[in-house]
Design a protein around this motif. Structure first.
Motif, mmCIF file in Angstrom:
data_model
loop_
_atom_site.group_PDB
_atom_site.id
_atom_site.type_symbol
_atom_site.label_atom_id
_atom_site.label_comp_id
_atom_site.label_asym_id
_atom_site.label_seq_id
_atom_site.Cartn_x
_atom_site.Cartn_y
_atom_site.Cartn_z
ATOM 1 N N HIS A 1 51.569 52.343 -62.500
ATOM 2 C CA HIS A 1 50.528 53.279 -61.502
ATOM 3 C C HIS A 1 50.986 52.716 -60.231
ATOM 4 N N ILE A 2 51.538 53.503 -59.242
ATOM 5 C CA ILE A 2 51.866 53.463 -57.896
ATOM 6 C C ILE A 2 50.834 54.006 -56.925
ATOM 7 N N TYR A 3 50.385 53.137 -56.161
ATOM 8 C CA TYR A 3 49.510 53.716 -54.869
ATOM 9 C C TYR A 3 50.049 53.432 -53.488
ATOM 10 N N ASN A 4 49.417 54.147 -52.590
ATOM 11 C CA ASN A 4 49.770 53.797 -50.942
ATOM 12 C C ASN A 4 48.459 53.979 -50.398
ATOM 13 N N LEU A 5 47.785 52.750 -50.314
ATOM 14 C CA LEU A 5 46.366 52.728 -50.132
ATOM 15 C C LEU A 5 46.083 51.555 -49.350
ATOM 16 N N ASP A 6 45.205 51.154 -48.327
ATOM 17 C CA ASP A 6 44.750 50.029 -47.906
ATOM 18 C C ASP A 6 44.285 49.186 -48.956
ATOM 19 N N GLY A 7 44.639 47.894 -48.954
ATOM 20 C CA GLY A 7 44.514 46.806 -50.054
ATOM 21 C C GLY A 7 42.920 46.971 -50.519
ATOM 22 N N ASN B 1 52.673 50.472 -46.845
ATOM 23 C CA ASN B 1 53.612 50.800 -46.076
ATOM 24 C C ASN B 1 54.339 52.155 -46.871
ATOM 25 N N PRO B 2 54.634 53.519 -46.338
ATOM 26 C CA PRO B 2 54.837 54.507 -47.035
ATOM 27 C C PRO B 2 56.218 54.286 -47.484
ATOM 28 N N THR B 3 57.073 53.585 -46.753
ATOM 29 C CA THR B 3 58.532 53.536 -47.424
ATOM 30 C C THR B 3 58.595 52.445 -48.444
ATOM 31 N N SER B 4 57.946 51.377 -48.546
ATOM 32 C CA SER B 4 57.644 50.690 -49.762
ATOM 33 C C SER B 4 57.055 51.401 -50.917
ATOM 34 N N TYR B 5 56.101 52.273 -50.797
ATOM 35 C CA TYR B 5 55.594 53.244 -51.722
ATOM 36 C C TYR B 5 56.861 54.011 -52.236
ATOM 37 N N LYS B 6 57.505 54.678 -51.183
ATOM 38 C CA LYS B 6 58.746 55.447 -51.741
ATOM 39 C C LYS B 6 59.585 54.735 -52.685
ATOM 40 N N TYR B 7 60.156 53.516 -52.314
ATOM 41 C CA TYR B 7 61.091 52.809 -53.073
ATOM 42 C C TYR B 7 60.417 52.302 -54.367
ATOM 43 N N MET B 8 59.196 52.003 -54.191
ATOM 44 C CA MET B 8 58.512 51.397 -55.657
ATOM 45 C C MET B 8 58.817 52.679 -56.655
ATOM 46 N N THR C 1 51.883 45.434 -39.467
ATOM 47 C CA THR C 1 51.054 46.649 -40.260
ATOM 48 C C THR C 1 52.006 47.023 -41.301
ATOM 49 N N PHE C 2 53.237 46.884 -41.499
ATOM 50 C CA PHE C 2 54.099 47.080 -42.940
ATOM 51 C C PHE C 2 54.928 45.591 -43.069
ATOM 52 N N ARG C 3 54.872 44.523 -42.533
ATOM 53 C CA ARG C 3 55.367 43.602 -43.191
ATOM 54 C C ARG C 3 56.841 43.577 -43.149
ATOM 55 N N PHE C 4 57.603 44.134 -42.006
ATOM 56 C CA PHE C 4 59.173 44.069 -41.850
ATOM 57 C C PHE C 4 59.426 43.486 -40.684
ATOM 58 N N PHE C 5 61.062 43.069 -40.697
ATOM 59 C CA PHE C 5 61.541 42.485 -39.454
ATOM 60 C C PHE C 5 62.072 43.695 -38.602
ATOM 61 N N LYS C 6 61.994 43.603 -37.476
ATOM 62 C CA LYS C 6 63.079 44.541 -36.590
ATOM 63 C C LYS C 6 64.313 43.548 -36.834
ATOM 64 N N MET C 7 65.728 44.395 -37.137
ATOM 65 C CA MET C 7 66.920 44.094 -37.044
ATOM 66 C C MET C 7 67.704 44.668 -36.091
ATOM 67 N N GLU C 8 68.846 43.640 -35.761
ATOM 68 C CA GLU C 8 70.136 44.128 -34.997
ATOM 69 C C GLU C 8 71.290 44.116 -35.709
ATOM 70 N N VAL C 9 71.961 44.872 -35.905
ATOM 71 C CA VAL C 9 73.630 44.769 -36.595
ATOM 72 C C VAL C 9 74.316 44.237 -35.766
ATOM 73 N N LEU C 10 74.784 42.916 -36.187
ATOM 74 C CA LEU C 10 75.704 42.035 -35.470
ATOM 75 C C LEU C 10 77.269 42.393 -35.680
ATOM 76 N N ALA C 11 77.407 42.998 -36.870
ATOM 77 C CA ALA C 11 79.027 43.199 -37.456
ATOM 78 C C ALA C 11 78.889 43.912 -38.590
ATOM 79 N N GLY C 12 80.040 44.695 -38.966
ATOM 80 C CA GLY C 12 80.044 45.398 -40.201
ATOM 81 C C GLY C 12 79.461 46.842 -40.082
#
Length: 484
Positions: free
Chosen positions: A281-287, A260-267, A177-188
């Motif tokens: 001009h920044i939007y949060n819509l389907d392509g 992705n609403p998070t991408s929109y927020k950080y844009m 849906t939003f093009r990001f990978f699930k991550m696991e913190v290994l260290a730090g």
């Protein structure tokens, strides 16, 4: 060569003390005053090992003496392995030869050497010490066979790279849906808010919730260099703005969107970080919906370097439900070319203008969205006289496994758009290899008039209501494949 000490292979807990090692070498005991002369004379017969001093205090406690450590190829007091020049120099000055040693510890070894010293031998063909840096984060992509040692590997990477604070591993395929990978913190630190500088811009984002690939830096720069400062650019799948921000800083009038609403927020946040105030001009819509919406809004705002405000609603307030803008300067009326227009000019349709470039950086599915361009400018035929000049260029990223990618990508594009591309406008650019038999490309082409003004419009998605767009319970893959 100094090799790591023999360590019990298969350790799951990092014990740094196991990497302490004493290395025996031959040395010359010389007067301190002759240090520089001796170093020049010995040349490569001195110990030349990175991070190890080759001139140290004498081990007999005499402050007027120094020990010059010799190459590990020189094995004994007969100076076997030394050059004749070195032997003559030592004999001439009567320097004393002595056996000594120097110490190395965990800090001496590289990450790759440490990992290779610990992993089972059957896994050493491709030791997993590589990673991608995203701000303070090291992003790894460990294969399944290395997962039992993932935390140890993560700690080694953290130890050996003082600029890093967090090491993560991708745990799943990309979110559909939003093009990001699930991550696991290994260290730090468990801190996924990254800050990156690229293309003269600052970017801040939650690496766990948005898509960012540092390896695409060159591709971002390549496209932005194509844009003129007076161009209008539509970035359909903008992420956090790696194309949109530098294009806007260049002076382009940019309309950028991400589902992705998070991408929109950080844009929005990145626009402020980069002090972009009037042309993004920044939007949060389907392509598909965004393509039509952006074309309409650009026409409403006027085709110009964007120092104008966004459209207002009936109450005179900016509409912020589906888009936001950094524009603050009030509109300025443009002057007509002549003070007394002719009757012909007054009855003719206004000149047709739209975006100069569309960027579609969603390689897995961007081609599927190209159907949105079919009939996009239907009804505007009378306003266009030079299609190759006025219709936009489209830059669409995609993957191909074909041995003839030029034919493969072009045929897929033509199939979705329902028409032939103008061959002289088509260019396929290789971006990078993503797998042994899978490459990423960018196809750039001029939108053909027969597609732009087509009357048999068959889109996969009709304009959705704002409620449908924001309905998170419906998977994006379903939204993007609906038919009438």
């Amino acid at each position: 060569m100094i090799t790591p000490p023999a360590i019990q292979r298969g350790l799951f807990t990092l014990d740094r003390s196991l990497f302490n090692k004493s290395v025996n070498v031959m040395a010359l005991r010389i007067p301190a005053s002759m240090t520089m002369e001796c170093k020049k004379a010995l040349g490569t017969d001195m110990l030349l090992v990175p991070k190890i001093r080759n001139v140290v205090d004498s081990d007999d406690g005499e402050k007027s003496k120094r020990l010059v450590l010799l190459s590990m190829a020189i094995k004994n007091k007969e100076m076997e392995g030394a050059s004749e020049k070195t032997k003559e120099f030592v004999k001439e000055h009567g320097f004393e030869l002595a056996e000594t040693q120097f110490q190395v510890s965990y800090d001496y070894w590289t990450a790759d050497e440490v990992v290779r010293a610990i992993l089972p031998e059957e896994l050493l063909v491709e030791a997993p010490s590589s990673f991608t840096t995203v701000g303070h984060i090291a992003h790894m992509n460990l294969k399944d066979e290395y997962l039992p040692w993932k935390h140890l590997i993560g700690q080694v990477i953290l130890d050996k790279n003082p600029n890093l604070k967090t090491v993560v591993n991708k745990t799943d395929s990309i979110d559909t849906t939003f093009r990001f990978f699930k991550m696991e913190v290994l260290a730090g630190e468990d801190n996924m808010i990254a800050e990156v500088r690229e293309s003269g811009c600052r970017f801040k984002f939650d690496f766990a919730q948005v898509y960012w690939n540092s390896r695409l830096h060159t591709e971002h720069d390549r496209l932005v260099k194509m844009f003129k400062a007076t161009d209008a650019v539509c970035d359909v799948m903008a992420g956090v703005g790696p194309f949109a921000m530098p294009a806007a800083k260049k002076g382009c009038n940019v309309y950028a969107n991400d589902l992705n609403p998070t991408s929109y927020k950080y844009m929005l946040e990145n626009a402020k970080l980069n002090k972009i105030q009037n042309n993004l001009h920044i939007y949060n819509l389907d392509g598909r919906e965004f393509i039509r919406k952006a074309v309409e809004d650009l026409e409403t705002n006027g085709y110009r370097p964007a120092n104008m405000v966004m459209p207002t609603n009936n109450k005179g307030k900016k509409d912020t439900k589906t888009s936001a803008t950094t524009t603050t300067t009030p509109p300025t009326a443009s002057k007509p070319e002549t003070s007394e227009p002719t009757s012909e000019a007054s009855t003719s349709s206004p000149a047709f203008k739209t975006f100069d470039h569309f960027v579609m950086n969603l390689p897995a599915t961007a081609i599927e969205f190209l159907d949105a361009f079919r009939g996009l400018f239907k009804g505007r035929e009378a306003q266009i006289t030079q299609p190759k000049v006025q219709l936009p260029m489209i830059h669409c990223h995609c993957f191909s496994k074909s041995e003839t990618p030029e034919d493969d990508v072009r045929e897929r594009v033509e199939s979705v758009m329902g028409g032939k591309l103008e061959r002289d406008s088509v260019h396929l650019h290789w971006v990078r290899k993503v797998a042994p038999n899978k490459d990423m490309y960018c196809i750039s082409f001029r939108l053909p008039a027969e597609i732009a003004f087509a009357s048999d419009v068959k889109r996969k998605l009709e304009v959705a209501s704002s409620e449908d767009v924001s309905e998170a319970s419906e998977p994006s893959s379903e939204k993007r494949t609906k038919t009438e």
